[in-house]
Design a protein around this motif. Structure first.
Motif, PDB file in Angstrom:
ATOM      1  N   TYR A   1       0.717  -1.312   0.266  1.00 50.59           N
ATOM      2  CA  TYR A   1      -0.076   0.101  -0.163  1.00 50.59           C
ATOM      3  C   TYR A   1       0.822   0.740  -0.009  1.00 50.59           C
ATOM      4  O   TYR A   1       2.228   1.121   0.418  1.00 50.59           O
ATOM      5  CB  TYR A   1      -0.519  -0.226   1.233  1.00 50.59           C
ATOM      6  CG  TYR A   1      -2.013  -1.110   1.245  1.00 50.59           C
ATOM      7  CD1 TYR A   1      -1.788  -2.082   0.877  1.00 50.59           C
ATOM      8  CD2 TYR A   1      -3.167  -0.871   2.586  1.00 50.59           C
ATOM      9  CE1 TYR A   1      -2.933  -3.212   0.798  1.00 50.59           C
ATOM     10  CE2 TYR A   1      -4.017  -1.649   2.414  1.00 50.59           C
ATOM     11  CZ  TYR A   1      -3.723  -2.926   1.698  1.00 50.59           C
ATOM     12  OH  TYR A   1      -4.867  -3.996   2.073  1.00 50.59           O
TER      13      TYR A   1
ATOM     14  N   ASN B   1      -9.182   7.497  -0.700  1.00 50.46           N
ATOM     15  CA  ASN B   1      -9.298   6.096  -1.103  1.00 50.46           C
ATOM     16  C   ASN B   1     -11.343   6.160  -1.583  1.00 50.46           C
ATOM     17  O   ASN B   1     -11.493   5.556  -2.655  1.00 50.46           O
ATOM     18  CB  ASN B   1      -9.953   4.656  -0.714  1.00 50.46           C
ATOM     19  CG  ASN B   1      -8.096   5.223   0.106  1.00 50.46           C
ATOM     20  OD1 ASN B   1      -7.125   4.796   0.064  1.00 50.46           O
ATOM     21  ND2 ASN B   1      -7.445   4.575   1.559  1.00 50.46           N
TER      22      ASN B   1
ATOM     23  N   ARG C   1      -8.757   6.356  -5.446  1.00 48.51           N
ATOM     24  CA  ARG C   1      -9.010   5.067  -5.908  1.00 48.51           C
ATOM     25  C   ARG C   1     -10.139   4.408  -5.965  1.00 48.51           C
ATOM     26  O   ARG C   1     -10.211   4.215  -7.072  1.00 48.51           O
ATOM     27  CB  ARG C   1      -8.529   5.107  -4.934  1.00 48.51           C
ATOM     28  CG  ARG C   1      -7.675   3.372  -5.307  1.00 48.51           C
ATOM     29  CD  ARG C   1      -7.331   2.377  -4.143  1.00 48.51           C
ATOM     30  NE  ARG C   1      -8.022   1.795  -2.802  1.00 48.51           N
ATOM     31  CZ  ARG C   1      -8.030   1.647  -1.696  1.00 48.51           C
ATOM     32  NH1 ARG C   1      -7.342   1.901  -1.703  1.00 48.51           N
ATOM     33  NH2 ARG C   1      -9.389   1.174  -1.770  1.00 48.51           N
ATOM     34  N   SER C   2     -11.477   4.315  -5.490  1.00 49.26           N
ATOM     35  CA  SER C   2     -12.412   3.525  -5.983  1.00 49.26           C
ATOM     36  C   SER C   2     -13.754   4.455  -5.992  1.00 49.26           C
ATOM     37  O   SER C   2     -13.964   4.824  -6.471  1.00 49.26           O
ATOM     38  CB  SER C   2     -12.094   2.427  -5.032  1.00 49.26           C
ATOM     39  OG  SER C   2     -12.415   3.510  -3.090  1.00 49.26           O
TER      40      SER C   2
ATOM     41  N   HIS D   1      -3.174   5.066  -0.833  1.00 44.10           N
ATOM     42  CA  HIS D   1      -3.619   4.439   0.180  1.00 44.10           C
ATOM     43  C   HIS D   1      -3.696   5.915   0.755  1.00 44.10           C
ATOM     44  O   HIS D   1      -3.881   6.098   1.818  1.00 44.10           O
ATOM     45  CB  HIS D   1      -3.174   3.109   1.183  1.00 44.10           C
ATOM     46  CG  HIS D   1      -4.092   3.651   1.861  1.00 44.10           C
ATOM     47  ND1 HIS D   1      -3.669   2.881   3.385  1.00 44.10           N
ATOM     48  CD2 HIS D   1      -5.777   1.873   1.944  1.00 44.10           C
ATOM     49  CE1 HIS D   1      -4.942   2.448   4.095  1.00 44.10           C
ATOM     50  NE2 HIS D   1      -6.150   1.887   3.351  1.00 44.10           N
TER      51      HIS D   1
ATOM     52  N   ASP E   1     -11.039   8.705   5.306  1.00 42.93           N
ATOM     53  CA  ASP E   1     -10.938   8.463   3.781  1.00 42.93           C
ATOM     54  C   ASP E   1     -12.364   9.516   3.777  1.00 42.93           C
ATOM     55  O   ASP E   1     -12.743  10.421   4.930  1.00 42.93           O
ATOM     56  CB  ASP E   1     -11.657   7.684   3.174  1.00 42.93           C
ATOM     57  CG  ASP E   1     -10.909   7.120   3.214  1.00 42.93           C
ATOM     58  OD1 ASP E   1      -9.809   7.794   1.853  1.00 42.93           O
ATOM     59  OD2 ASP E   1     -10.484   5.781   2.700  1.00 42.93           O
TER      60      ASP E   1
END
Length: 686
Positions: free
Chosen positions: A467, A537, A563-564, A591, A611
């Motif tokens: 990560y 994230n 990221r997601s 991360h 986050d």
């Protein structure tokens, strides 16, 4: 990639946005530029991601429907619509996954001497060895269960591999048995290396399912097996604990046992299984066709792991670097002179362990306090903390028992530390302790001096190699005082503490972020340069999204590295023209959490454990710490933000219609990978 429908003009659905991330992971397995075994690894990561997605997110949506509950979400998309769209998208992606495995990856691996043997691939040369392996290693631990009035359908553990067998004939008691279940014990490997004297020069691996299917008749003497089909059921694995429990550890142990047998949410079965058998299983698990996934290959790809010892088929080995200043002498002596920033996995995690190891042995150290979210009982950090306690240091560990899927491991960690004499605190019921903090108190010249480590990621050495995360080691008096107060808040009772340098959830972080965004908006309205860069994230919290929309409309330039999950809609006229959203999916899992605000030229920069999600901001204990050193601030802006915005190899761009598109280098651009750049930069500075 197909686009999902959205009911809201200002907010993407969270579950659909999360599945978009999983599709970006699957796309990595399709990347012909990646080594073969790395592509196979991304295929397995996609499978593991899907498992958790069904266990938590899909399970939650199905529970809403079971309870006929209406949950108001910002996107205003009903649960049944989300489930329908997810079912269609997941079925398509699983089909793509196995097409990639069967028609691209397995043939390519076979061409370089790695063979995976499935039932239809068993040759004459294999049969004698397979028979011997079955009789000695497999059959003794199998327990076939007939399905008849005296043997009801067994309770099958979440994600366990099982076989349903159709039979003809009568058993030893004269009963006419038509079907049986054969659970595959978890103690058995899911695929086995075939010895060289059998395979020849090739590396051959045979699936457990192939061995069992080859000898299924041996389990039912005097009967004939007319079919044998591997299947797997996925269950709701979310844990719900009451807030008035007397003992969190005991309550969690009780809840963990129920996780294995939660409500079924998905059935995977081999694609040649007859419809009447799949209907039977669907009925037993109270599922319908939308929850059925017919699999053209091994049912559980997430267990397809082994040390293939083929380095040429993997990414080149990267050895994390220890910063020069920390290679000799005392970590304490270095920190007296300057702050140290670590950027994992490009920088080694060893300095963090070395700081604790030095503290455990240093006669001047009086106390060590640390939060632990995911560490594991075999962790060096846990062993060092136990050693420190045995050495007479006042060791306090705030362990978050409810770190999802690490609960049992964390209970073991707590027991190890308690037996060593450490004080173990389980955090606060109702609020997960997600902050990453170490506080060391040391006596120097008759004064007590504090040393602190703050991070964006977990104290887990394995994660630190996979990560990307930031860690700050400092003796800054305000930061150290704030961390001290936070530990008091976590272990004691009393009102909210007032911090000077840090923002912390669930108290000041959300309001502080809104204020920082609003300040940037004001600068833009005054005609001053205004810029926000955020790397997290996930971004789901509605008020922060609204504030970013307002900032965009005021003229603030906004760059988001998500990221997601991203529920914000970028590039929409009149709403978010000035917002750009990117996602980096590369060799390492991104991360880091970094928040940057131009702030009229003053450049405020924070790193955090949080986050931009409601759960992080309102239901967890989180830290957000400023980077005060000018040199380190410039380093993070360059390496951790601008570097990633320039990536044209592993980056994806989100568009206002909800689809993600892979970024490619333009005709006049050189290929640039942010992660590769950081690896080369660190290696070149050794």
């Amino acid at each position: 990639m197909e686009n999902f429908q959205h009911s809201s003009e200002t907010y993407f659905n969270r579950e659909l946005a999360l599945f978009e991330f999983h599709r970006r992971v699957l796309a990595q397995a399709k990347n012909p530029e990646f080594p073969l075994l790395e592509r196979l690894n991304f295929l397995m990561i996609f499978s593991r991601n899907l498992d958790e997605f069904f266990e938590i997110r899909v399970a939650g949506l199905m529970k809403q429907l079971d309870l006929n509950a209406i949950t108001r979400t910002p996107d205003a998309l009903p649960a049944e619509v989300v489930l329908q769209e997810l079912s269609e998208a997941v079925h398509q992606s699983v089909k793509e996954q196995y097409q990639l495995l069967n028609h691209t990856l397995l043939p390519a691996l076979q061409s370089v001497g790695i063979h995976f043997i499935q039932f239809q691939d068993i040759l004459e040369k294999h049969k004698r060895w397979v028979a011997e392996y079955f009789s000695k290693q497999v059959q003794p631990v199998l327990t076939p269960i007939s399905l008849d009035p005296s043997h009801p359908f067994p309770r099958l553990v979440n994600k366990s591999l099982n076989f349903i067998v159709s039979l003809e004939g009568k058993d030893a008691f004269g009963r006419q048995i038509e079907m049986a279940i054969v659970p595959a014990p978890r103690s058995l490997p899911r695929f086995i290396s075939i010895p060289e004297h059998v395979s020849g020069n090739a590396q051959e691996y045979i699936f457990l399912s192939a061995i069992l299917q080859q000898h299924i008749d041996d389990l039912f003497p005097g009967m004939k097996a007319t079919g044998c089909y591997a299947f797997r059921v996925t269950r709701n694995a979310d844990l719900i604990l009451a807030e008035d429990v007397d003992d969190l550890a005991v309550a969690l142990k009780d809840e963990l046992s129920s996780r294995r047998f939660g409500r079924a949410v998905r059935l995977e079965i081999e694609d040649d299984c007859p419809q009447e058998i799949t209907d039977y299983l669907l009925n037993e698990f109270d599922l319908d066709e939308s929850h059925l996934y017919r699999i053209d290959g091994p049912v559980n790809l997430s267990r397809l792991t082994a040390d293939f010892d083929r380095p040429e088929l993997k990414f080149p080995v990267y050895t994390p670097v220890i910063p020069k200043i920390l290679r000799k002498g005392s970590v304490f002596e270095v920190l007296k002179k300057q702050d140290v920033l670590l950027h994992h996995p490009f920088d080694s995690f060893k300095p963090v362990i070395n700081l604790l190891r030095e503290a455990a042995k240093d006669p001047g150290v009086l106390a060590i306090k640390q939060t632990l979210y995911r560490s594991g009982p075999d962790s060096e950090i846990v062993q060092v903390l136990a050693e420190a306690a045995r050495n007479g240091k006042e060791v306090t560990a705030v362990i978050e028992l409810r770190a999802r899927f690490d609960e049992e491991s964390n209970i073991t960690v707590a027991n190890i530390l308690q037996e060593a004499g450490a004080v173990v605190v389980y955090g606060i019921v109702g609020y997960k302790t997600h902050a990453k903090m170490i506080l060391i108190v040391r006596r120097e010249d008759n004064q007590l001096v504090r040393y602190v480590h703050l991070g964006t990621g977990n104290y887990h050495a394995g994660n630190a190699r996979m990560y990307t995360d930031y860690g700050l080691m400092t003796t800054d008096s305000q930061i150290c005082s704030d961390v001290h107060l936070m530990f008091q808040e976590l272990t004691g009772m009393g009102k909210m503490v007032h911090l000077k340098a840090l923002l912390h959830a669930p108290f000041t972080l959300h309001a502080g972020l809104l204020q920082l965004i609003e300040q940037e908006t004001t600068f833009a309205r005054e005609g001053k340069r205004a810029h926000i860069m955020i790397k997290v994230n996930a971004l789901t919290e509605p008020k922060l999204i609204t504030a970013l929309y307002e900032a965009s409309q005021a003229g603030v330039k906004i760059d988001l590295l998500i990221r997601s999950i991203c529920c914000l809609i970028p590039g929409q006229k009149g709403l978010s023209e000035n917002i750009r959203v990117r996602s980096i999916v590369g060799r390492f899992l991104e991360h880091t959490r970094v928040y940057y605000f131009e702030h009229g030229g003053a450049q405020k920069l924070y790193c955090a454990s949080a986050d931009w999600m409601g759960r992080n901001l309102f239901s967890r204990v989180e830290t957000c710490f400023p980077i005060l050193n000018t040199r380190l601030k410039k380093q993070i802006i360059k390496d951790g933000l601008e570097n990633y915005m320039a990536d044209n190899q592993n980056a994806w761009t989100l568009y206002s219609d909800g689809h993600w598109e892979k970024v490619t280098a333009g005709a006049d651009e050189n290929p640039f990978s942010a992660q590769l750049y950081l690896m080369e930069q660190k290696q070149n500075n050794i």
